[in-house]
Design a protein around this motif. Structure first.
Motif, short mmCIF file in Angstrom:
data_model
loop_
_atom_site.label_atom_id
_atom_site.label_comp_id
_atom_site.label_asym_id
_atom_site.label_seq_id
_atom_site.Cartn_x
_atom_site.Cartn_y
_atom_site.Cartn_z
N GLN A 47 1.08 -1.53 -0.18
CA GLN A 47 0.03 0.22 0.03
C GLN A 47 0.28 1.28 0.34
N ASP A 48 2.21 0.96 0.95
CA ASP A 48 2.69 2.47 1.13
C ASP A 48 3.83 1.81 -0.39
N TYR A 49 4.14 1.82 -0.88
CA TYR A 49 4.40 1.11 -2.45
C TYR A 49 3.76 2.10 -3.50
N PHE A 50 2.40 1.73 -4.04
CA PHE A 50 1.77 2.07 -4.75
C PHE A 50 1.06 3.70 -3.64
N ASP A 51 2.23 4.25 -2.90
CA ASP A 51 1.96 5.41 -2.59
C ASP A 51 0.21 5.51 -2.08
N LEU A 52 -0.60 4.58 -1.88
CA LEU A 52 -2.46 4.81 -1.48
C LEU A 52 -2.59 5.08 -0.74
N GLY A 53 -2.10 5.87 0.26
CA GLY A 53 -1.98 6.43 1.18
C GLY A 53 -3.16 8.52 0.87
N ARG A 54 -1.95 8.70 -0.37
CA ARG A 54 -2.15 9.93 -0.82
C ARG A 54 -3.61 9.76 -2.41
N ASN A 55 -4.61 10.74 -2.63
CA ASN A 55 -5.30 10.76 -2.88
C ASN A 55 -5.34 11.71 -4.39
N TYR A 56 -5.17 10.63 -5.31
CA TYR A 56 -4.05 11.22 -6.52
C TYR A 56 -5.48 12.36 -7.31
N ALA A 57 -6.87 11.61 -6.84
CA ALA A 57 -8.14 12.31 -7.71
C ALA A 57 -8.10 13.07 -6.83
N ALA A 58 -7.94 13.55 -5.41
CA ALA A 58 -8.56 15.16 -5.26
C ALA A 58 -7.47 16.44 -5.60
N LEU A 59 -6.08 15.42 -5.41
CA LEU A 59 -4.95 16.16 -6.16
C LEU A 59 -5.39 16.67 -7.59
N ARG A 60 -5.88 16.52 -8.52
CA ARG A 60 -6.19 16.84 -9.88
C ARG A 60 -6.85 17.56 -9.46
N GLY A 61 -8.22 16.75 -9.39
CA GLY A 61 -8.94 18.20 -8.65
C GLY A 61 -8.35 19.56 -8.50
N LYS A 62 -7.53 19.64 -7.22
CA LYS A 62 -7.05 20.64 -6.88
C LYS A 62 -6.04 21.79 -8.73
N LEU A 63 -5.65 20.49 -9.06
CA LEU A 63 -4.98 21.33 -10.51
C LEU A 63 -5.85 21.88 -10.98
N ARG A 64 -6.75 21.11 -11.42
CA ARG A 64 -7.37 21.37 -13.29
C ARG A 64 -7.84 23.01 -12.82
N GLY A 65 -8.42 22.98 -14.35
CA GLY A 65 -8.65 24.54 -14.66
C GLY A 65 -7.37 25.50 -14.78
N GLN A 66 -6.44 25.23 -14.40
CA GLN A 66 -5.68 26.46 -14.33
C GLN A 66 -4.96 26.46 -15.74
N SER A 67 -4.25 25.75 -16.65
CA SER A 67 -4.02 26.57 -17.57
C SER A 67 -4.22 24.95 -18.57
N ALA A 68 -4.48 25.28 -19.45
CA ALA A 68 -5.08 24.25 -20.55
C ALA A 68 -4.06 23.09 -20.91
#
Length: 153
Positions: free
Chosen positions: A67-88
């Protein structure tokens, strides 16, 4: 090795991870299983349905290591959501990279593959790492076709 089912709700694209250039020993097998060697450990992972995977590894190792090897404790979908819309451009990069996770790899193997990678393609790096493992590595317990899988020295 024991087999169990796990749910992974976040982004995980095993083909993208294998072909991302951050790791060179994992492989997709013809039977649908993905083989991930990491140090002296070995994981088999197979997608079953959306967010459902079968895994094979020693009892308790999924929770204690993978689980740690794949960094499953971090929510990548949420990170993408925070970054989306800043530039094309960034939006295209986020879409392209969806499913790739930052692997927490063995430092020695990461260093060796980084050095090898300075003048080679991903296929050439994968071949070089496998040859190094065969020549200088130690066996990792596996069965069937993977019985000769070796850990880097």
């Amino acid at each position: 090795m024991s087999e169990q089912r796990v749910r992974i709700e976040d982004d995980l694209d095993l083909d993208k991870i294998i072909n991302s250039g951050q790791c060179f020993r994992p492989a997709r097998r013809s039977d649908g299983w993905y083989r991930f060697p990491a140090g002296q450990r070995l994981l088999y992972l197979r997608p079953e349905s959306e967010n459902e995977y079968s895994i094979r590894c020693p009892e308790g190792e999924w929770e204690s290591f993978w689980q740690d090897y794949f960094d499953l404790g971090r929510n990548y979908a949420a990170l993408r959501g925070k970054l989306r819309g800043q530039s094309a451009f960034l939006d295209k990069a986020l879409d392209y990279g969806k499913g790739i996770r930052v692997l927490r790899q063995d430092p020695w193997e990461m260093l060796v593959t980084f050095i090898i990678s300075q003048r080679k393609s991903i296929l050439a790096i994968r071949t070089a790492v496998n040859l190094l493992s065969e020549r200088y590595g130690t066996p990792v317990e596996a069965s069937g076709r993977d019985a000769q899988l070796l850990h880097l020295p």
